[in-house]
Design an enzyme around this catalytic site. Sequence first.
Site, PDB file in Angstrom:
ATOM      1  N   HIS A  72      69.435 -13.242  79.985  1.00 50.27           N
ATOM      2  CA  HIS A  72      68.761 -12.698  81.153  1.00 50.27           C
ATOM      3  C   HIS A  72      68.833 -11.185  81.092  1.00 50.27           C
ATOM      4  O   HIS A  72      69.767 -10.620  80.516  1.00 50.27           O
ATOM      5  CB  HIS A  72      69.424 -13.213  82.440  1.00 50.27           C
ATOM      6  CG  HIS A  72      68.672 -12.876  83.679  1.00 50.27           C
ATOM      7  ND1 HIS A  72      68.887 -11.703  84.384  1.00 50.27           N
ATOM      8  CD2 HIS A  72      67.681 -13.529  84.333  1.00 50.27           C
ATOM      9  CE1 HIS A  72      68.068 -11.669  85.421  1.00 50.27           C
ATOM     10  NE2 HIS A  72      67.326 -12.746  85.417  1.00 50.27           N
ATOM     11  N   ASP A  91      65.960 -20.864  84.513  1.00 53.77           N
ATOM     12  CA  ASP A  91      64.811 -21.556  83.939  1.00 53.77           C
ATOM     13  C   ASP A  91      65.190 -22.506  82.811  1.00 53.77           C
ATOM     14  O   ASP A  91      64.371 -23.327  82.389  1.00 53.77           O
ATOM     15  CB  ASP A  91      63.782 -20.543  83.431  1.00 53.77           C
ATOM     16  CG  ASP A  91      63.029 -19.898  84.578  1.00 53.77           C
ATOM     17  OD1 ASP A  91      62.776 -20.593  85.569  1.00 53.77           O
ATOM     18  OD2 ASP A  91      62.707 -18.706  84.489  1.00 53.77           O
TER      19      ASP A  91
END
Length: 458
Positions: free
Chosen positions: A330, A389
């Site tokens: 991320h 996700d």
Amino acid sequence: MTDIFHTTPEIIHLAEQCAKEDKIDAQFYTQYEVKQGLRDVSGTGVMAGLTTISMIQSQHYENGVLVPCEGVLHYRGINIKQLVQGFLQDHRLGYEEVSYLLLFGELPSSSELSAFKKILAEKQTLPTNFVRDIIMKAPSKDIMNTLARCVLTLASYDTHADDISLPNVLNQSLMLISVFPMLAVYAYHAYNHYGNDDSLYIHHPQPNLSTAENILHMLRSTKTYSEMEAKVLDMALVLHMEHGGGNNSTFTTHVVTSSGTDTYSAIAAALGSLKGPKHGGANGKVTEMIKHLKESITDLTDERQIREYLIKLLRKETFDKKGLIYGMGHAVYSISDPRADIFKAFVEDLAKDKGREQEFQLYSLVEKIAPEVIAEERKIYKGVSANVDFYSGFVYSMLDLPEELYTPMFAIARIVGWSAHRMEELINGNKIIRPAYESVSAEKEYVRLEKRGKDRTI
């Protein structure tokens, strides 16, 4: 008839000219101290604004040294884990309550929450014949593009579309929050009917149902769903609802809003950003990657085979050859993504309920092995962990959501955050956002047409 969408050899040749002329030497970025992606070499984002809407933390100081820490996410000052635990303990779904918090800065009282739900329910309607004339015509597999088209078309029905006073923008925002589930689900049904020759049905949302319940109600031919299915989808929406002002689509909202444009244009721009596979489109890539992984190895419990596959991914030798392990890493978090931490427990429960424990174990193994492989194969400035996700695509598949709706589900959640940030920009921003770009092109003299020599392109 000429096919206007066909890329001719001449166009390809011109594109090659663009690639040649527009390429910038990488050394210039260092020379001029340009922060590519608005991030410095350590990965820290360049400060571009202030917000009260949410806070993300992935590092803290220990003895004067900045070190990575477990990821933290606050919505309006409240830790996301505490917020989720709060409505779960009271056996409530959280989307509407958290929407109120993000939009207005405080948790609603019981009466305020009821009144807010009533406002959203009253706005769950579309202009007369909008579904027939706009959604059903020119249906597309790309539901995100259809969403953007619908949002821009709604401006044509709004007699106050360009009014950017706060009450009007709030009213427009609440309307868009309410109709996004309808637009996305109806757009899918239109595509599924005309594109896949499947049955067409349009179910109206019910005012007594939550947003998550209405999505399942409208999507399924039977209109039925389990309590667990609604609970997990609601959790997915809450966790995707907001993530700071610097994420690409929210920053887009700030930038476009700062120009003084209307709500519909700002949200359409945000949708275009979220659609990108580096942003909201990542969850679909995870499910594609896992599917390819299952086809590529013989034993889904063999850590050695999984490791070898992941190494090939990073070396651009398999799957889409982009060198990425989707769902891992991320821009901000390093040790952990708090949203993924929360979500994983719900994913496991749903997997047991759906008889897909083996697939969940595969995801868990990839989550365990991938950071090790990335650390071995890449020079990275911070740790790598699974992001939200990584599991969301798996959840959507267990909920029988079609892949075409994976990213639109993200949009249905994030429209709340976009709306809060748009209002924050209108309240606080008095300048158009315009960062500087340094020109590194060499000066050239104009050459008259007859002296330019032979054609270089077409």
